[in-house]
Motif scaffolding. Sequence first.
Motif, mmCIF file in Angstrom:
data_model
loop_
_atom_site.group_PDB
_atom_site.id
_atom_site.type_symbol
_atom_site.label_atom_id
_atom_site.label_comp_id
_atom_site.label_asym_id
_atom_site.label_seq_id
_atom_site.Cartn_x
_atom_site.Cartn_y
_atom_site.Cartn_z
ATOM 1 N N VAL A 114 -46.347 -37.188 -40.903
ATOM 2 C CA VAL A 114 -47.566 -36.380 -40.837
ATOM 3 C C VAL A 114 -47.727 -35.627 -42.155
ATOM 4 N N CYS A 170 -53.691 -32.989 -35.109
ATOM 5 C CA CYS A 170 -53.648 -33.201 -36.555
ATOM 6 C C CYS A 170 -54.920 -32.740 -37.259
ATOM 7 N N CYS A 180 -50.737 -31.243 -41.704
ATOM 8 C CA CYS A 180 -50.923 -30.949 -40.285
ATOM 9 C C CYS A 180 -50.405 -29.551 -39.984
ATOM 10 N N THR A 187 -50.335 -36.084 -31.430
ATOM 11 C CA THR A 187 -50.398 -35.959 -32.887
ATOM 12 C C THR A 187 -51.834 -36.078 -33.374
ATOM 13 N N GLY A 196 -42.223 -33.283 -42.643
ATOM 14 C CA GLY A 196 -43.293 -34.166 -42.190
ATOM 15 C C GLY A 196 -42.857 -35.563 -41.796
ATOM 16 N N ALA A 206 -51.720 -39.044 -40.342
ATOM 17 C CA ALA A 206 -50.531 -39.407 -39.570
ATOM 18 C C ALA A 206 -50.325 -40.918 -39.641
ATOM 19 N N ARG A 219 -45.661 -29.895 -35.968
ATOM 20 C CA ARG A 219 -44.305 -30.228 -36.397
ATOM 21 C C ARG A 219 -43.283 -29.677 -35.417
#
Length: 114
Positions: free
Chosen positions: A6, A49, A9, A45, A27, A54, A14
């Motif tokens: 990612v 996000c 984000c 996600t 990430g 991602a 996370r």
Amino acid sequence: MITLVVTACPAGLRGDLTKWLLEISPGVFVGNVSARVRDSLWERTVGLCKDGRALMIFNAPNEQGYDYRVHLHSWEPVDMDGLTLMKRPNAREDYQRARTGWSKARVYRRAIRR
């Protein structure tokens, strides 16, 4: 086995991913989860996000042995005769699309010369 990357984000995402996966670098998450959990993590996600990017790579029963999903990435997956490849954007096309006309300074200098 899955790898989830990612970029840009929120920190909350996370933290949420670390419940299921191990963060080996900022990430970059790695883990061994079921397909059901994997799909749930991907949906979460994408939902959290927002404007970030991602990329998820996971084992799959195909010729390559893996498959991947992308969200807001400039590289896009393309199917070529049963193989999924990543299509890189052409830098020249991006540059030409970005230039829509002359800059204001150029127009002003040209007007002064005439």
